[in-house]
Motif scaffolding. Structure first.
Motif, short mmCIF file in Angstrom:
data_model
loop_
_atom_site.label_atom_id
_atom_site.label_comp_id
_atom_site.label_asym_id
_atom_site.label_seq_id
_atom_site.Cartn_x
_atom_site.Cartn_y
_atom_site.Cartn_z
N GLU A 50 -7.22 1.20 3.92
CA GLU A 50 -6.63 0.49 4.26
C GLU A 50 -5.26 0.49 4.00
O GLU A 50 -4.78 0.68 5.61
N ARG A 129 -8.12 1.36 -9.34
CA ARG A 129 -8.45 -0.25 -9.54
C ARG A 129 -9.42 0.03 -11.08
O ARG A 129 -10.51 0.71 -11.20
N ARG A 189 -0.21 -7.59 -9.93
CA ARG A 189 1.62 -7.44 -8.96
C ARG A 189 1.30 -9.57 -8.58
O ARG A 189 2.60 -9.44 -8.64
N ASN A 238 1.58 -3.96 -0.97
CA ASN A 238 1.81 -2.97 -0.90
C ASN A 238 2.76 -2.61 0.54
O ASN A 238 3.46 -3.62 1.09
N ASP A 271 4.24 0.88 -4.02
CA ASP A 271 3.61 2.76 -3.68
C ASP A 271 4.69 3.46 -3.37
O ASP A 271 5.18 4.63 -4.66
O1 GYE Z 1 -1.15 -0.42 -3.58
C1 GYE Z 1 -2.06 -0.02 -1.86
C2 GYE Z 1 -3.96 0.25 -1.80
O2 GYE Z 1 -4.91 0.15 -4.97
C3 GYE Z 1 -2.63 1.42 -6.19
O3 GYE Z 1 -4.24 -0.17 -3.06
C4 GYE Z 1 -3.32 0.66 -5.50
C5 GYE Z 1 -3.31 -0.36 -3.38
C6 GYE Z 1 -2.01 0.27 -3.36
O4 GYE Z 1 -4.04 0.02 -0.90
O5 GYE Z 1 -1.85 0.52 -1.43
#
Ligand code: GYE
Length: 346
Positions: A50, A129, A189, A238, A271
């Motif tokens: 993504e 995650r 966040r 992000n 990020d």
């Molecule tokens: O910040 C985001 C991504 O889980 C840390 O997932 C990740 C997050 C990140 O799509 O850009």
């Protein structure tokens, strides 16, 4: 039943799983020489593609688990669907991989498949995650970021900023573009922001998920701007969302920047890996970015090497991260009495 050759690792795993939760901050991993042992097979279920963060994370994993480093990696892209990730994990179990590495999309819904992996004596390492499971022994260990701390650092930065500029809390009108709902990065966040909104009395105008993508960031911001005239801060979870949001703000004829008093809309995000976001930061179009480090390949590799050596890694392994900003006045932020430096990018 798994092969007898794996009996030793099965015993080792039982020992590992019986160890209680510990946590540690991981230091930067050092590149190791190819180990003198049989090739280790790792099944890696990535949640999708993504964002730029995700692309860097995947590259880092593929690079670390190379044949040269003594690994066979089976990589599966879940295309943002948990059902695809569950299918991938079941395939890894059938293939009797030595380790499963899971980068889960959202936190819940993992109990069954992780139980299947445990029953097959395959250690599972969670990356990025987290998973929310009833039995923590269903996975061996986790490595990633402290997302709530990232959010709290950003909130502390914003509080200092508005205080320094003499802007009263009720004049801080925040639009909030969330990440994928139910993912650890979103939950942490969002909590960092919402706690600060309660503490400082800011006006949280609207919140909606932008799914961590540029396209959704643009759409969500465009609709926020149509509905609310007073927005002066955008908290994007992000950088990809931030890039989309900036497009929408400029397309609506508004200016992005930190001069809120003169009608600019201030953008902050998370990020710090996307080149365009970093150049927007230098130009002042993004005012602050909380770093989130995606280079977990060598870190996961180090955890697997620890297991291969018959040692027990820490259960929770946090990566240390900084804040980047183009606003020179704020040099550090404080969370729970701990000061964190802000890296000023010019
Ligand atoms: O910040 C985001 C991504 O889980 C840390 O997932 C990740 C997050 C990140 O799509 O850009």
């Amino acid at each position: 039943m798994r092969k007898t050759a794996l009996t030793a690792s099965v015993l080792l795993l039982s020992a590992i799983l019986s160890v209680g939760c510990r946590s540690s901050a991981v230091s930067e991993p050092v590149k190791t020489n190819p180990p003198d042992r049989k090739t280790v097979t790792v099944g890696f279920s990535q949640l999708g593609a993504e964002s730029d963060w995700r692309k860097s994370n995947t590259e880092s994993m593929l690079e670390a688990f190379s044949a040269e480093n003594g690994y066979t990696m089976i990589y599966k892209n879940g295309q943002q669907k948990q059902s695809n990730q569950v299918t991938a994990l079941r395939m890894f179990i059938q293939q009797e991989v030595d380790y499963i590495v899971l980068a889960p999309e959202t936190e819940t819904g993992w109990d069954f498949v992780l139980r299947e992996a445990k029953d097959a004596d395959i250690p599972v390492i969670i990356v990025d995650r987290r998973v929310d499971v009833s039995d923590e022994s269903l996975y061996c260990c986790w490595v990633g970021s402290d997302f709530e701390l990232e959010g709290r650092k950003m909130a502390s930065w914003l509080n200092q900023f508005v205080t320094k500029k003499g802007i009263s809390a009720s004049d801080v009108h925040i639009a909030h573009i969330q990440g994928t709902l139910g993912s650890t990065a979103q939950l942490g966040r969002t909590k960092g922001l919402e706690d600060a909104v309660r503490e400082f009395g800011w006006d949280l105008v609207a919140s909606e998920s932008g799914d961590f993508t540029e396209v959704r960031g643009r759409e969500v911001m465009a609709s926020f701007l149509r509905e609310h005239e007073d927005i002066n801060v955008v908290y994007c979870e992000n950088d990809n969302e931030a890039i989309g949001a900036i497009d929408a703000i400029e397309a609506a004829g508004r200016r992005v920047g930190s001069d809120i008093a003169k009608g600019e809309i201030m953008v902050v995000s998370f990020d710090g890996i996307n080149a365009q976001a970093m150049s927007y930061l230098k130009e002042g179009k993004i005012s602050c970015i909380a770093e989130c480090n995606p280079l977990h390949g060598p870190r996961v590799q180090a955890l697997i090497e620890t297991l291969e050596d018959g040692r027990t890694p820490s259960k929770y392994n946090y990566v240390s991260e900084t804040l980047f900003s183009s606003v020179p006045e704020i040099k550090s932020v404080a969370v729970d009495g701990i000061a964190y430096d802000v890296e000023i990018v010019e």
